[in-house]
Design a protein around this motif. Structure first.
Motif, PDB file in Angstrom:
ATOM      1  N   LEU A 119     -67.446 -41.913 -40.914  1.00  0.00           N
ATOM      2  CA  LEU A 119     -66.299 -42.113 -40.194  1.00  0.00           C
ATOM      3  C   LEU A 119     -65.174 -41.979 -41.074  1.00  0.00           C
TER       4      LEU A 119
ATOM      5  N   MET B  52     -82.748 -52.662 -27.492  1.00  0.00           N
ATOM      6  CA  MET B  52     -82.565 -52.737 -28.920  1.00  0.00           C
ATOM      7  C   MET B  52     -82.435 -54.225 -29.481  1.00  0.00           C
TER       8      MET B  52
ATOM      9  N   LEU C 205     -78.630 -29.835 -38.702  1.00  0.00           N
ATOM     10  CA  LEU C 205     -78.931 -30.746 -39.700  1.00  0.00           C
ATOM     11  C   LEU C 205     -79.901 -31.892 -39.696  1.00  0.00           C
ATOM     12  N   THR C 206     -80.636 -31.800 -38.776  1.00  0.00           N
ATOM     13  CA  THR C 206     -81.918 -32.753 -38.323  1.00  0.00           C
ATOM     14  C   THR C 206     -82.549 -32.880 -39.805  1.00  0.00           C
TER      15      THR C 206
ATOM     16  N   PHE D 211     -75.619 -40.320 -30.353  1.00  0.00           N
ATOM     17  CA  PHE D 211     -76.302 -39.245 -31.274  1.00  0.00           C
ATOM     18  C   PHE D 211     -76.992 -38.185 -30.518  1.00  0.00           C
TER      19      PHE D 211
ATOM     20  N   ALA E 141     -71.233 -45.103 -39.711  1.00  0.00           N
ATOM     21  CA  ALA E 141     -71.989 -45.383 -38.399  1.00  0.00           C
ATOM     22  C   ALA E 141     -73.270 -45.384 -39.093  1.00  0.00           C
TER      23      ALA E 141
ATOM     24  N   ALA F 156     -79.066 -37.114 -37.982  1.00  0.00           N
ATOM     25  CA  ALA F 156     -80.120 -37.727 -37.398  1.00  0.00           C
ATOM     26  C   ALA F 156     -81.697 -37.208 -37.924  1.00  0.00           C
TER      27      ALA F 156
ATOM     28  N   LEU G 195     -72.261 -50.779 -38.768  1.00  0.00           N
ATOM     29  CA  LEU G 195     -71.117 -50.356 -39.572  1.00  0.00           C
ATOM     30  C   LEU G 195     -71.479 -50.545 -41.080  1.00  0.00           C
TER      31      LEU G 195
ATOM     32  N   ALA H 122     -77.737 -34.465 -33.159  1.00  0.00           N
ATOM     33  CA  ALA H 122     -76.702 -35.041 -33.866  1.00  0.00           C
ATOM     34  C   ALA H 122     -76.934 -34.792 -35.587  1.00  0.00           C
ATOM     35  N   GLU H 123     -75.709 -34.410 -36.228  1.00  0.00           N
ATOM     36  CA  GLU H 123     -75.749 -34.459 -37.416  1.00  0.00           C
ATOM     37  C   GLU H 123     -76.160 -35.842 -38.284  1.00  0.00           C
TER      38      GLU H 123
ATOM     39  N   MET I   4     -63.877 -44.599 -33.477  1.00  0.00           N
ATOM     40  CA  MET I   4     -63.915 -44.300 -34.755  1.00  0.00           C
ATOM     41  C   MET I   4     -64.363 -42.946 -35.262  1.00  0.00           C
TER      42      MET I   4
ATOM     43  N   SER J  52     -76.898 -41.623 -39.444  1.00  0.00           N
ATOM     44  CA  SER J  52     -75.699 -42.065 -39.632  1.00  0.00           C
ATOM     45  C   SER J  52     -74.546 -41.212 -39.510  1.00  0.00           C
ATOM     46  N   GLU J  53     -73.295 -41.697 -39.328  1.00  0.00           N
ATOM     47  CA  GLU J  53     -72.240 -40.590 -39.157  1.00  0.00           C
ATOM     48  C   GLU J  53     -71.150 -41.286 -40.104  1.00  0.00           C
TER      49      GLU J  53
ATOM     50  N   LEU K 148     -66.268 -45.247 -44.626  1.00  0.00           N
ATOM     51  CA  LEU K 148     -67.160 -46.030 -43.615  1.00  0.00           C
ATOM     52  C   LEU K 148     -68.194 -45.147 -42.725  1.00  0.00           C
TER      53      LEU K 148
ATOM     54  N   TYR L 287     -77.637 -46.383 -37.691  1.00  0.00           N
ATOM     55  CA  TYR L 287     -78.399 -46.745 -36.358  1.00  0.00           C
ATOM     56  C   TYR L 287     -79.898 -46.327 -36.602  1.00  0.00           C
ATOM     57  N   LYS L 288     -80.947 -47.056 -36.070  1.00  0.00           N
ATOM     58  CA  LYS L 288     -82.284 -46.910 -35.968  1.00  0.00           C
ATOM     59  C   LYS L 288     -82.900 -47.314 -34.807  1.00  0.00           C
TER      60      LYS L 288
ATOM     61  N   VAL M  29     -77.856 -50.997 -34.547  1.00  0.00           N
ATOM     62  CA  VAL M  29     -76.717 -50.066 -34.704  1.00  0.00           C
ATOM     63  C   VAL M  29     -75.566 -50.916 -35.550  1.00  0.00           C
TER      64      VAL M  29
ATOM     65  N   ALA N 137     -76.977 -45.707 -29.260  1.00  0.00           N
ATOM     66  CA  ALA N 137     -77.318 -47.060 -29.804  1.00  0.00           C
ATOM     67  C   ALA N 137     -75.993 -47.963 -29.466  1.00  0.00           C
TER      68      ALA N 137
ATOM     69  N   ARG O 183     -68.121 -40.234 -31.653  1.00  0.00           N
ATOM     70  CA  ARG O 183     -69.520 -40.626 -31.337  1.00  0.00           C
ATOM     71  C   ARG O 183     -69.521 -42.089 -31.577  1.00  0.00           C
ATOM     72  N   THR O 184     -68.709 -42.734 -32.269  1.00  0.00           N
ATOM     73  CA  THR O 184     -68.717 -43.992 -32.483  1.00  0.00           C
ATOM     74  C   THR O 184     -67.390 -44.729 -31.984  1.00  0.00           C
TER      75      THR O 184
ATOM     76  N   HIS P  62     -72.939 -46.273 -30.421  1.00  0.00           N
ATOM     77  CA  HIS P  62     -72.957 -44.729 -31.201  1.00  0.00           C
ATOM     78  C   HIS P  62     -73.813 -43.723 -30.596  1.00  0.00           C
TER      79      HIS P  62
END
Lengths: 334, 334, 334
Positions: free
Chosen positions: B67, A83, C18-19, A334, B73, B25, B98, B22-23, A298, B64-65, B71, B75-76, B96, A31, A301-302, A332
């Protein structure tokens, strides 16, 4: 293990998601959206101003299956996601194939070897200053994602690899001059793209060539070299006329590029220079792109970044105004 | 823990899917299709009859991640799926950004704060009686999903939150009057949408405003209140003329709505009244929508429902026939 | 269980992806691309030559939720992926519904019962020799994926199952003759497709019928029988005229097919014969398709195959040249 611990254990296992997905399948994406401020010297309406732009954002699924005997089935279905404007998905690299000790064969849609040979040269890849920018911005030709690809990737031997893509013309009738009569474009290799690359420690070099009736004769050389935190890169690209191709140049186009990326901890400073001569085969339609950027990583991945892109045309009778773009983005994976 | 138990434990763990993602997701969606029987007083061809309709069915990935330092990150990528007619995917909210203690910044495509401020008012959201129904059915204006959004969501402080969306015009040339000359729509805030909301226990209130050259001047007030099993809601919405907007009204449009939802165990009875005055800015083009519904919640994710929607226009020189829709639907979230 | 083992156990559980995905959701697809060499007797340009083609490649999500009391919610969103040409996604079967002891009700988009009744007859399904090939290649009519479907699938009782699909016309105005006036196509069953199937051990037989104003009157009989490693199949299909349908034949079309598949270890030899009479309702427009193929099943999910398809038309005043296709493909399910 007492019953309570067993219960915890099983609960923990069951708490794992109950998604069913084929072994080895991976859903992934990027993204990437930027806010851009573009200024044109003559203040052209609709060209300058503020923009929110999706930069090659994507979503895909890929995977492999071990077939035994060193053979694997591999596949990828990758889609572009606009997007910023919410259109539907577009196709990116999509293929199915087999991979073994003798190399990999892929069928589908893929970047040509000539596109791929750039390696990590383009330090502004996927940004507003991507080296393959639009026609009026002195971008480098030859970044083609081809339909109907039969690709062969050799194994890497001593750091060397060859990639060949055959592009059947499939009777394409939209080309100029058209593929008809004595040149019906109905072969298995109406277009061919081939690359050779070599990696040895900090050095990467590659050379590639497109030829045939359905692609322009692009030729590309690329090299990158890493000195500790510094990566420097070089690119040379030519596109030339070829009766029966889809652009019918009357002149040759040449592009040259230099790039540098300097890592400072998690962050990086980047600079890139692209010079194009006779853009689109038009004599004396030259231009340069100069870009400076700063990446704040960051996480792995970001990335949040800012860049400044300066386009300076030198075009006889064409668009001749300098253009400056300031782009701030979030990317970002993912 | 004996070996057999250990084996069970590890087997249970390994039996978890081998998907790589991804973690953080999440893949999610809503499959929502209805069977509708629509009757029009004058029996208009192609308007009345039986219909099978996908109701904002969707499929998305979000995540999300962390950071560090508070903080994240975020996204959708959400897509609309026309489950009744099988077109490709369409874009819904995609961004995307923060998120931290100071709030959240999103870049991409998103519902405007004015659309979002309705909160839970519309108890028939996503059904045939969605308050934003088509132009001939006295729907409420202002439900806009905007392209090219820069949004800021404040943290919630004492139940209060502010959301601002800047909408660059990007030199839009399709508007009436067009964004040209002295009004080129090339700024970062050619459109602005801002909302303030307040939540305290059972009470929710919100106010929002759209303004600028590329959006109509929508103003919206919404409130909901929960009394045990009963939720009641109120909505007031106006849309007014604005030189340079994309609709160029000659009159103002006003809409008022009341809604109620009464939970009975797993099920719910719902009613909603929407009244629109001078629809589309046409003087004396009024109308009302009255809807009654019953939801059977088969689970937290699956609802089977029936509703009766009655549209009564009062239009000088426009469509003037009453319309009744009976809609039976299944909605499943995953 | 000592602490170390507990730690291992929990770690193993946490190592699971962790999906987050709804219980019972499944992402799946088929990546299927072929390289085809097509020869036409008269060497027609743009028809013969080499082609790389995606063969009904797809990507989808499906799942179910246990609602208790023997009831389940079920859904599917399946999309076609043009892996050779990179267009966006197209819609395939997409539905939401409820399933219980009394059967299953689905709303959305789905293959008609008449299409489904073929069962495993078509041993070249999804290949270049799919029995539903293009109009000029003597394919079998009736393979329809219908929009706006209300389908009921009975439970299987003694090997028997009935499937009914109602197809509301939704005021369709694109048909010839149009659905207007006395025939407005606004009912719940402007089209109906119904099938009966019976399975007993090695035997499968099915019969199905389409009728109504918005579909042609397709009638289909299919049967397959398994004798150890050999499966043989039979298909009979007719399509006839019907005032108000979407094709308005002046003559009947008939098709007959025979198929055989012989498993040899992991691999299989296949043959199929399709004969069509009065194709498209045109008198004396006949043709046959004869196909031979060999499947190498590299795993349960990956097949590499080659097939030879020979099309022989016998058309008065129509395309009359024999056509031969050699197709080599890779199909990988995930």
């Amino acid at each position: 293990m007492n019953k309570r611990l067993l219960a915890i254990t099983i609960a923990a296992s069951l708490a794992a998601p109950l998604t069913v997905m084929a072994e080895g399948a991976e859903i992934y994406g990027i993204a990437h959206v930027t806010v851009d401020k573009i200024s044109v010297d003559d203040g052209s309406a609709n060209a300058e101003g503020w923009f929110v732009t999706s930069r090659n954002s994507r979503l895909g699924v890929k995977g492999s299956e071990d077939l035994g005997g060193g053979l694997k089935a591999v596949y990828k279905m990758e889609f572009g996601v606009a997007m910023d404007s919410g259109g539907g998905l577009t196709g990116r690299n999509q293929y199915v194939g087999l991979s073994g000790g003798m190399g990999t064969v892929l069928l589908g849609r893929h970047d040509t070897p000539t596109k791929m040979v750039q390696g990590k040269f383009d330090v502004f890849n996927d940004t507003i200053a991507d080296m393959a920018t639009t026609a009026t911005h002195a971008g480098v030709s030859g970044d083609i994602r081809a339909d109907n690809v039969i690709a062969y990737l050799s194994p890497k031997m001593g750091g060397m690899q060859m990639i060949v893509a055959l592009l059947p013309g499939e009777g394409n009738t939209t080309l100029t001059p058209a593929c008809t009569g004595t040149s019906p474009c109905d072969g298995i290799s109406d277009g061919v793209s081939v690359s050779f690359t070599y990696e040895a420690g900090p050095l990467y070099v590659g050379a590639a060539l497109d030829s045939g009736d359905i692609v322009a004769d692009n030729m590309r050389l690329a090299a990158t070299y890493n000195m500790d935190a510094l990566q420097v890169g070089f690119l040379y690209n030519t596109k030339s006329d070829d009766a029966g191709d889809d652009t019918d140049f009357t002149d040759d186009e040449k592009a040259m590029g230099l790039s540098a990326k300097f890592a400072m901890g998690d962050n990086a400073v980047k600079a890139q220079y692209i010079s194009v001569t006779d853009f689109g085969g038009t004599a004396n339609a030259d231009g340069t792109n100069m870009t400076f950027g700063y990446d704040m990583n960051m996480s792995a991945r970001t990335t949040v970044y800012a860049l400044l892109n300066m386009y300076s045309p030198d075009v006889a009778g064409g668009p001749s105004e300098d253009e400056t773009a300031l782009s701030v983005g979030v990317s970002h994976s993912f």
